[in-house]
Scaffold this motif. Structure first.
Motif, mmCIF file in Angstrom:
data_model
loop_
_atom_site.group_PDB
_atom_site.id
_atom_site.type_symbol
_atom_site.label_atom_id
_atom_site.label_comp_id
_atom_site.label_asym_id
_atom_site.label_seq_id
_atom_site.Cartn_x
_atom_site.Cartn_y
_atom_site.Cartn_z
ATOM 1 N N LEU A 4 50.768 73.072 63.158
ATOM 2 C CA LEU A 4 50.265 74.263 62.484
ATOM 3 C C LEU A 4 49.959 75.370 63.479
ATOM 4 O O LEU A 4 49.382 75.111 64.541
ATOM 5 N N VAL A 5 50.311 76.605 63.113
ATOM 6 C CA VAL A 5 50.073 77.752 63.987
ATOM 7 C C VAL A 5 49.388 78.837 63.161
ATOM 8 O O VAL A 5 49.940 79.309 62.160
ATOM 9 N N GLU A 6 48.176 79.228 63.597
ATOM 10 C CA GLU A 6 47.444 80.295 62.918
ATOM 11 C C GLU A 6 47.724 81.629 63.591
ATOM 12 O O GLU A 6 47.995 81.688 64.799
ATOM 13 N N SER A 7 47.583 82.691 62.816
ATOM 14 C CA SER A 7 47.662 84.046 63.351
ATOM 15 C C SER A 7 46.894 84.973 62.431
ATOM 16 O O SER A 7 46.530 84.602 61.319
ATOM 17 N N GLY A 8 46.633 86.195 62.925
ATOM 18 C CA GLY A 8 46.016 87.206 62.077
ATOM 19 C C GLY A 8 44.552 87.483 62.346
ATOM 20 O O GLY A 8 43.956 88.340 61.698
ATOM 21 N N GLY A 9 43.954 86.777 63.275
ATOM 22 C CA GLY A 9 42.562 87.049 63.581
ATOM 23 C C GLY A 9 42.404 88.383 64.287
ATOM 24 O O GLY A 9 43.372 89.038 64.661
ATOM 25 N N GLY A 10 41.159 88.792 64.473
ATOM 26 C CA GLY A 10 40.897 90.046 65.159
ATOM 27 C C GLY A 10 39.459 90.480 64.964
ATOM 28 O O GLY A 10 38.609 89.695 64.542
ATOM 29 N N SER A 11 39.211 91.750 65.288
ATOM 30 C CA SER A 11 37.870 92.320 65.178
ATOM 31 C C SER A 11 37.879 93.423 64.142
ATOM 32 O O SER A 11 38.755 94.296 64.175
ATOM 33 N N VAL A 12 36.911 93.382 63.238
ATOM 34 C CA VAL A 12 36.779 94.405 62.212
ATOM 35 C C VAL A 12 35.312 94.726 62.011
ATOM 36 O O VAL A 12 34.435 93.958 62.410
ATOM 37 N N GLN A 13 35.050 95.845 61.385
ATOM 38 C CA GLN A 13 33.691 96.203 61.020
ATOM 39 C C GLN A 13 33.353 95.570 59.673
ATOM 40 O O GLN A 13 34.227 95.215 58.884
ATOM 41 N N ALA A 14 32.071 95.435 59.448
ATOM 42 C CA ALA A 14 31.608 94.882 58.176
ATOM 43 C C ALA A 14 32.202 95.683 57.015
ATOM 44 O O ALA A 14 32.274 96.913 57.070
ATOM 45 N N GLY A 15 32.636 94.944 56.007
ATOM 46 C CA GLY A 15 33.281 95.571 54.860
ATOM 47 C C GLY A 15 34.792 95.627 54.970
ATOM 48 O O GLY A 15 35.477 95.936 53.985
ATOM 49 N N GLY A 16 35.301 95.326 56.150
ATOM 50 C CA GLY A 16 36.738 95.372 56.368
ATOM 51 C C GLY A 16 37.445 94.121 55.896
ATOM 52 O O GLY A 16 36.830 93.212 55.323
ATOM 53 N N SER A 17 38.762 94.075 56.149
ATOM 54 C CA SER A 17 39.604 92.971 55.686
ATOM 55 C C SER A 17 40.500 92.462 56.797
ATOM 56 O O SER A 17 40.871 93.214 57.702
ATOM 57 N N LEU A 18 40.835 91.197 56.691
ATOM 58 C CA LEU A 18 41.823 90.568 57.559
ATOM 59 C C LEU A 18 42.601 89.562 56.729
ATOM 60 O O LEU A 18 42.070 89.011 55.763
ATOM 61 N N ARG A 19 43.834 89.295 57.150
ATOM 62 C CA ARG A 19 44.612 88.239 56.518
ATOM 63 C C ARG A 19 45.066 87.257 57.586
ATOM 64 O O ARG A 19 45.751 87.641 58.543
ATOM 65 N N LEU A 20 44.672 86.031 57.427
ATOM 66 C CA LEU A 20 45.080 84.958 58.335
ATOM 67 C C LEU A 20 46.291 84.240 57.764
ATOM 68 O O LEU A 20 46.419 84.096 56.556
ATOM 69 N N SER A 21 47.152 83.789 58.667
ATOM 70 C CA SER A 21 48.331 83.019 58.280
ATOM 71 C C SER A 21 48.330 81.686 58.986
ATOM 72 O O SER A 21 47.891 81.587 60.138
#
Length: 128
Positions: A4-21
């Protein structure tokens, strides 16, 4: 053996969005239970969401219901975690994991020790 390989992490401000794969680079997700877990510094790893790749049934821990959505694309052997309305307390390393077969109850699906295939993790940082 599934890899398994994850991707999509990062830094965001509160209220923001991210999508992990989470992609199965070796093996497939056919008829598996795939879960997303997270581990914050100094805390135990906890289950966040899970999905049955065969039925599409989904499972969530209470703290992310209404904010996170787990989904799968069987053709791409990929499971996604869409994270909206992120909070600082969502900051953690996020891992995906898989086991062959059915997911079961929500408690069973989000049980860390049940899973035998794990990705390497991806960092999610939410700032206030």
């Amino acid at each position: 053996q599934v890899q398994l390989v994850e991707s999509g992490g990062g830094s965001v401000q509160a209220g923001g969005s991210l999508r992990l794969s989470c992609t199965a680079s070796r093996g497939t997700y056919s008829n598996s239970c795939v879960g997303w877990f997270r581990q914050a510094p100094g805390k135990e790893r906890e289950g966040v969401a899970g999905i049955s790749t065969f039925t599409g049934a989904t499972y969530y821990t209470d703290s992310v219901k209404g904010r996170f959505t787990i989904s799968r694309d069987s053709a791409k052997s990929t499971v996604y975690l869409q994270m909206n309305s992120l909070k600082p307390e969502d900051t953690a390393i996020y891992y995906c994991a898989a086991i062959p077969g059915v997911c079961g109850s929500t408690t069973q699906t989000l049980a860390v020790k049940r899973y035998n295939y794990w990705g390497q993790g991806t960092q999610v940082t939410v700032s206030s």
